[in-house]
Design an enzyme around this catalytic site. Structure first.
Site, mmCIF file in Angstrom:
data_model
loop_
_atom_site.group_PDB
_atom_site.id
_atom_site.type_symbol
_atom_site.label_atom_id
_atom_site.label_comp_id
_atom_site.label_asym_id
_atom_site.label_seq_id
_atom_site.Cartn_x
_atom_site.Cartn_y
_atom_site.Cartn_z
ATOM 1 C CG ASP A 314 6.864 6.363 10.555
ATOM 2 O OD1 ASP A 314 6.422 6.160 9.415
ATOM 3 O OD2 ASP A 314 6.399 7.235 11.306
ATOM 4 C CG HIS A 340 4.443 2.571 9.684
ATOM 5 N ND1 HIS A 340 4.054 3.857 9.981
ATOM 6 C CD2 HIS A 340 4.359 1.881 10.856
ATOM 7 C CE1 HIS A 340 3.758 3.947 11.278
ATOM 8 N NE2 HIS A 340 3.933 2.759 11.826
#
Length: 524
Positions: A314, A340
């Site tokens: 993430d 991310h």
């Protein structure tokens, strides 16, 4: 053997010789990436840019006296401190005083965490402020299997090279109210593996590994923590998984050299923290492990993340302001890989400001430099400077978007202003600059920004400016500035591979042999 966990604790005071700390400074005469000495990394984050910026503001005043008077007025009343951690940050040192030195118990190798957990917690509880619990590898190896631990104020957990502190993969060990290891609409049913609550000083140091075992099958279940997270995503619910490390209402916490791996959820979360240093930290978790953010400071001030390597499933780093403002953060000489990206948001309602991102590489992150929010959680993001940043292999190398969730409802309008990109180099992808509406247009300045010819601009509701360094390709509707020098530092020598640690790979712990409990899943 005594029932008192402390009676059998081997421990002694130790006078060690810590390495001399180095201040985090910025020396414009030295290279910022690739192979370099520690001295070249040492900087002072508070001087050069502030002085230069103030000088530029007054250089055109007509007389020395007028300049001095107006400069003093601006200094005191107008000009804020430049974006960065306001502390003088030095390289942490290993502890000098050790209260207990521990090697793993036999129980850890048999998959029983309870005795080890009691022994570790007892050692932490009986240390004095300024002391450390030192974990070392013994004759049977360096693997400690433990349940949740709470760190006292001023206590340091020191993991020697070769040590793996593994979190037991049993939801019952972390359970708050019967929901840990289930799916519901909240996702807050688990305690963290390691908790700092209301502490001052101390932290976690050393070359050892803390392994959250997110990929281990949970006791009493037929799936791993990460599989639970994916199932929650498919059902539109929230998984109740434990965070690896949580720091709440704390001051002056240090994380030095430690390696964090395989968290079931976020790796490190800061909540209302004043002063935290991450130096030489490695965070390593598979790219498909959901919601495994690297470092998430929220409602916190004066944070430095330096000389670290992060790859996750993430956000690699996410600065948040959901329940309080986050400000004065320095992210310096950090290498990010899969994940991310380097994010601000999505919760920005209380405001994020005074952020410095310098000498950072983003190698294969999906988004690169990212500011994300929407009208359900938006606030003001201001005074953010990105400098000497290299990006490659990113879908959206720049992703400043006020429509994070297009279906969001609310009146908390995101406002991004005073965002500067200086010497930022990338390849291909989409450059997103998307404001909420004309009345809340984004304010972004490009100064020495270079991307490949295949890059695509997506610009809506934005007030863009170009500095002397220029921008290539030029944003839509903007002309090149006079005297465009078009010079930026190359990235070829700045990329660094993620450090390999083949001898420290964390193993998967066996399921604990306890009576199986029936877990009732809460409908989402």
């Amino acid at each position: 053997m005594s029932d008192d966990p402390l009676i059998n604790l081997p421990g002694a005071q130790a006078d060690l010789f810590p390495a001399q700390p180095k201040s985090l400074m910025i020396n414009r005469a030295t290279p910022r990436y690739g192979t370099r000495s520690k001295a070249a990394c040492a900087t002072n984050l508070r001087t050069s840019m502030t002085t230069q910026r103030r000088y530029e503001l007054i250089s055109s005043f007509p007389s020395p006296l007028t300049s001095f008077v107006l400069f003093f007025f601006l200094l005191v009343n107008v000009i804020p401190a430049w974006a960065q951690d306001r502390r003088t940050v030095s390289e942490p040192a290993l502890p000098v005083h050790v209260c207990f030195t521990l090697s793993p118990m036999i129980a850890s190798f048999g998959g029983d965490d309870q005795a080890e957990t009691r022994r570790l917690q007892a050692a932490i509880d009986h240390c004095a402020v300024g002391e450390a619990v030192h974990l070392v590898a013994g004759d049977r190896g360096g693997r400690f299997l433990s349940g949740p631990l709470s760190i006292k104020s001023g206590i340091t957990l020191w993991l020697e090279h070769g040590v793996v502190l593994a979190a037991i993969a049993d939801p019952r060990a972390y359970d708050r109210d019967g929901r840990c290891g289930t799916i519901d609409d909240k996702g807050d049913g688990c305690r963290p593996f390691i908790l700092f609550a209301g502490t001052r000083g101390g932290g976690i140091v050393g070359d050892g590994v803390i392994d959250g075992q997110g990929g281990a099958t949970m006791a009493g279940h037929d799936e791993t923590w990460w599989q639970l997270a994916r199932r929650a995503q498919a059902k539109g619910g929230e998984q109740n998984n434990p965070r690896l490390i949580e720091v709440d209402y704390a001051k002056e916490i240090s994380f030095y050299k430690v390696k964090l791996r395989n968290s079931p959820n976020f790796h490190v979360v800061l909540n209302r923290v004043e002063g935290a240093t991450f130096w030489g930290v490695q965070i390593d978790t598979p790219a498909d492990s959901r919601n495994t953010d690297g470092i998430d400071p929220g409602a916190s001030q004066d944070i430095t993340i330096a000389h670290s390597f992060i790859r996750t499933g993430d956000d690699n780093i996410a600065l948040k302001a959901g329940n309080g403002p986050t400000s004065h953060v320095s992210i310096v000489d950090v290498h990010l890989y899969w994940g991310h990206g380097l994010s601000i948001g999505s919760e920005t309602v209380a405001g994020v400001s005074d952020i410095l991102v310098r000498d950072v590489t983003l190698d294969g992150t999906t988004s690169g430099l990212r500011i994300k929010s929407d009208i359900s959680r938006g606030g003001t993001v201001s005074n953010v400077r990105y400098e000497n940043v290299c990006l490659r292999g990113n879908r959206k190398p720049i992703d400043f978007d006020t429509h994070y969730d297009d279906k969001a409802r609310g009146r908390s309008i995101p406002i991004y202003r005073d965002i500067v990109l200086h010497d930022v180099v990338g390849e291909s992808g989409t450059l997103v600059i998307r404001g909420q509406d004309q009345a809340h247009a984004l304010g972004v300045k490009f100064d020495g920004v270079r991307f490949g010819k295949d890059v695509t601009w997506q610009v809506e509701y934005a007030n863009l400016a170009i500095g002397p360094g220029g921008a290539v390709p030029r944003p839509p509707g903007l002309a090149a500035p006079a005297g465009d020098r078009s010079v930026v530092s190359p990235c070829d020598r700045r990329w660094a591979p993620f450090p390999d640690s083949p001898n420290e790979q964390a193993e998967t712990a066996p399921a604990v042999k306890r009576k199986t409990l029936q877990h009732t899943e809460v409908p989402s």
